[in-house]
Design a protein around this motif. Structure first.
Motif, PDB file in Angstrom:
ATOM      1  N   GLN A 288       1.087  38.266  69.957  1.00 12.02           N
ATOM      2  CA  GLN A 288       1.198  39.404  70.863  1.00 12.02           C
ATOM      3  C   GLN A 288       2.588  40.022  70.815  1.00 12.02           C
ATOM      4  O   GLN A 288       2.743  41.240  70.884  1.00 12.02           O
ATOM      5  N   PHE A 289       3.607  39.170  70.706  1.00 14.30           N
ATOM      6  CA  PHE A 289       4.992  39.649  70.643  1.00 14.30           C
ATOM      7  C   PHE A 289       5.171  40.568  69.438  1.00 14.30           C
ATOM      8  O   PHE A 289       5.738  41.666  69.552  1.00 14.30           O
ATOM      9  N   LEU A 290       4.676  40.143  68.301  1.00 10.75           N
ATOM     10  CA  LEU A 290       4.776  40.944  67.075  1.00 10.75           C
ATOM     11  C   LEU A 290       4.008  42.256  67.222  1.00 10.75           C
ATOM     12  O   LEU A 290       4.498  43.330  66.842  1.00 10.75           O
ATOM     13  N   LYS A 291       2.835  42.191  67.819  1.00  8.76           N
ATOM     14  CA  LYS A 291       2.001  43.376  68.009  1.00  8.76           C
ATOM     15  C   LYS A 291       2.656  44.368  68.973  1.00  8.76           C
ATOM     16  O   LYS A 291       2.629  45.584  68.757  1.00  8.76           O
ATOM     17  N   MET A 292       3.266  43.848  70.038  1.00  8.52           N
ATOM     18  CA  MET A 292       3.834  44.700  71.081  1.00  8.52           C
ATOM     19  C   MET A 292       5.203  45.274  70.713  1.00  8.52           C
ATOM     20  O   MET A 292       5.530  46.396  71.086  1.00  8.52           O
ATOM     21  N   TYR A 293       5.998  44.504  69.951  1.00  5.55           N
ATOM     22  CA  TYR A 293       7.393  44.904  69.727  1.00  5.55           C
ATOM     23  C   TYR A 293       7.775  45.087  68.263  1.00  5.55           C
ATOM     24  O   TYR A 293       8.906  45.478  67.974  1.00  5.55           O
ATOM     25  N   GLY A 294       6.848  44.810  67.346  1.00  8.37           N
ATOM     26  CA  GLY A 294       7.100  45.074  65.933  1.00  8.37           C
ATOM     27  C   GLY A 294       8.088  44.130  65.276  1.00  8.37           C
ATOM     28  O   GLY A 294       8.499  44.348  64.135  1.00  8.37           O
ATOM     29  N   LYS A 295       8.480  43.084  65.982  1.00 11.99           N
ATOM     30  CA  LYS A 295       9.379  42.062  65.436  1.00 11.99           C
ATOM     31  C   LYS A 295       8.851  40.688  65.823  1.00 11.99           C
ATOM     32  O   LYS A 295       8.160  40.550  66.836  1.00 11.99           O
ATOM     33  N   THR A 296       9.215  39.684  65.041  1.00 15.16           N
ATOM     34  CA  THR A 296       8.743  38.343  65.363  1.00 15.16           C
ATOM     35  C   THR A 296       9.549  37.751  66.516  1.00 15.16           C
ATOM     36  O   THR A 296      10.735  38.054  66.686  1.00 15.16           O
ATOM     37  N   LEU A 297       8.899  36.900  67.282  1.00 17.20           N
ATOM     38  CA  LEU A 297       9.594  36.184  68.349  1.00 17.20           C
ATOM     39  C   LEU A 297      10.701  35.318  67.751  1.00 17.20           C
ATOM     40  O   LEU A 297      11.799  35.227  68.313  1.00 17.20           O
ATOM     41  N   PHE A 298      10.431  34.717  66.598  1.00 17.16           N
ATOM     42  CA  PHE A 298      11.412  33.869  65.908  1.00 17.16           C
ATOM     43  C   PHE A 298      12.700  34.649  65.649  1.00 17.16           C
ATOM     44  O   PHE A 298      13.800  34.168  65.929  1.00 17.16           O
ATOM     45  N   SER A 299      12.563  35.874  65.136  1.00 16.76           N
ATOM     46  CA  SER A 299      13.749  36.675  64.802  1.00 16.76           C
ATOM     47  C   SER A 299      14.532  37.061  66.053  1.00 16.76           C
ATOM     48  O   SER A 299      15.751  37.121  66.045  1.00 16.76           O
ATOM     49  N   PHE A 300      13.806  37.321  67.147  1.00 15.16           N
ATOM     50  CA  PHE A 300      14.465  37.657  68.414  1.00 15.16           C
ATOM     51  C   PHE A 300      15.280  36.475  68.929  1.00 15.16           C
ATOM     52  O   PHE A 300      16.430  36.630  69.337  1.00 15.16           O
ATOM     53  N   ILE A 301      14.655  35.288  68.923  1.00 14.23           N
ATOM     54  CA  ILE A 301      15.350  34.090  69.420  1.00 14.23           C
ATOM     55  C   ILE A 301      16.549  33.777  68.540  1.00 14.23           C
ATOM     56  O   ILE A 301      17.634  33.461  69.036  1.00 14.23           O
ATOM     57  N   LYS A 302      16.358  33.901  67.238  1.00 12.86           N
ATOM     58  CA  LYS A 302      17.440  33.602  66.288  1.00 12.86           C
ATOM     59  C   LYS A 302      18.631  34.527  66.506  1.00 12.86           C
ATOM     60  O   LYS A 302      19.793  34.111  66.419  1.00 12.86           O
ATOM     61  N   GLY A 303      18.357  35.792  66.796  1.00 11.42           N
ATOM     62  CA  GLY A 303      19.431  36.754  66.984  1.00 11.42           C
ATOM     63  C   GLY A 303      20.071  36.702  68.364  1.00 11.42           C
ATOM     64  O   GLY A 303      21.135  37.267  68.589  1.00 11.42           O
ATOM     65  N   ASP A 304      19.417  35.996  69.292  1.00  7.93           N
ATOM     66  CA  ASP A 304      19.876  36.025  70.684  1.00  7.93           C
ATOM     67  C   ASP A 304      20.400  34.689  71.195  1.00  7.93           C
ATOM     68  O   ASP A 304      20.916  34.617  72.311  1.00  7.93           O
ATOM     69  N   THR A 305      20.256  33.638  70.408  1.00  8.66           N
ATOM     70  CA  THR A 305      20.728  32.320  70.834  1.00  8.66           C
ATOM     71  C   THR A 305      21.574  31.715  69.725  1.00  8.66           C
ATOM     72  O   THR A 305      21.611  32.223  68.610  1.00  8.66           O
TER      73      THR A 305
END
Length: 320
Positions: A288-305
């Motif tokens: 759902q994250f990928l569908k809603m925001y066009g990016k993977t949850l993994f990439s978001f977490i990696k860039g934010d933590t």
């Protein structure tokens, strides 16, 4: 133990040996320094049920409580994730709710997230666990810390009285939709009690039909009407209920996105969602994250933590 058909990223480890894992954790924490990698390797790849067996084995062989040892050895967000992983689901939810209520100020977002997204059985277990762990009534604590219609919605959710059948009464669904419209868009002021009665009591399938009928009557989504008619925590709790009913993975994907976007990270939300959903529906949340925001949850977490905190969250995310 993960439910059959679970959509989690954390599944039972093959060849599991609680005693060996307990020894690995002991070795990781004894002496000077801590082997965080070893802790991640064990705890991020075991189910909740397996971690309880590790805790028992640790206490048996070392004579100390594993959570106490973790708290004395680790710090910051990494400690918070590891402590959360060592708790059963109702204990963790009760723990989070207790921290949301105690002290100065109230973390209303935490109360909303947990109570709006758990089913009847989960809520009953949380209430019983809260009483056992803290010697207090969760309802009493919430009543003493909240007020007004927001309080009434939370108390309604705490009754665990939602119809959990799959029956859809089409005539009633149309009437419910009309009632919601009459209670909000069609009048001056808002009859919040009508929203409470429909949104906190009806079953999921019936509510999906209500939302469909509402759109036909109002010409807009029920979420849009809630935003127009309400504000503050009351708006937040009703939106959370609607979004959780529509798609629980979508609801949590949005929570994760909002915890990481913009300046700074709301680590408490990020940790709570990753820990509490890893074994339940994290695969669906990622999709759902990928569908809603066009990016993977993994990439978001990696860039934010960063550091060990980021590493353990990425493990719970289950790869890209």
């Amino acid at each position: 133990m993960a439910a059959i058909g679970s959509r989690g990223t954390v599944t039972e480890a093959a060849g599991f040996n609680a005693e060996q894992d307990a020894q690995k954790l002991r070795n990781a924490m004894k002496g000077a320094g801590t082997d965080e990698v070893a802790i991640i390797d064990v705890l991020a790849h075991r189910t909740i049920a397996q971690r309880q067996l590790i805790k028992h084995a640790f206490k048996t062989s070392v004579g100390k409580d594993l959570i106490d040892e973790v708290k004395s050895e680790l710090t910051g967000n990494f400690e918070k994730v590891v402590v959360g992983l060592l708790m059963t689901a109702p204990v963790y939810d009760a723990y989070e709710l207790h921290h949301a209520i105690k002290g100065a100020g109230t973390d209303e977002a935490c109360l909303i997230e947990i109570l709006a997204s758990r089913d009847n059985q989960e809520i009953k277990e949380i209430i019983a666990t809260y009483k056992k762990e803290y010697g207090k009534s969760l309802e009493d604590d919430i009543i003493s810390d909240t007020s007004g219609m927001f309080q009434r919605v939370l108390v309604s959710l705490l009754t665990a009285g939602r119809d959990e059948s799959t029956k859809v009464d089409n005539v009633l669904a149309v009437q419910d939709a009309k009632d919601l419209y009459q209670a909000g868009e069609a009048r001056w002021g808002t009859d919040e009690v009508k929203f409470l009665t429909v949104l906190c009591v009806r079953n999921k399938q019936h509510l999906l039909k209500v939302f469909e009928e509402y759109h036909k009557i109002a010409g807009r989504d029920v979420e849009d009407s809630i935003k127009r008619e309400m504000s503050g925590t009351l708006e937040d709790v009703f939106l959370a209920i609607v979004r959780s009913i529509k798609s629980k993975p979508g609801f949590f994907a949005e929570r994760l996105y909002k915890s990481m976007k913009g300046l700074g990270t709301t680590d408490s939300i990020l940790i709570r969602v990753m820990v509490s959903r890893a074994e339940i529906d994290m695969l669906d949340i990622k999709a759902q994250f990928l569908k809603m925001y066009g990016k993977t949850l993994f990439s978001f977490i990696k860039g934010d933590t960063s550091g060990d905190y980021g590493k353990i969250l990425l493990q719970l995310c289950g790869g890209q």
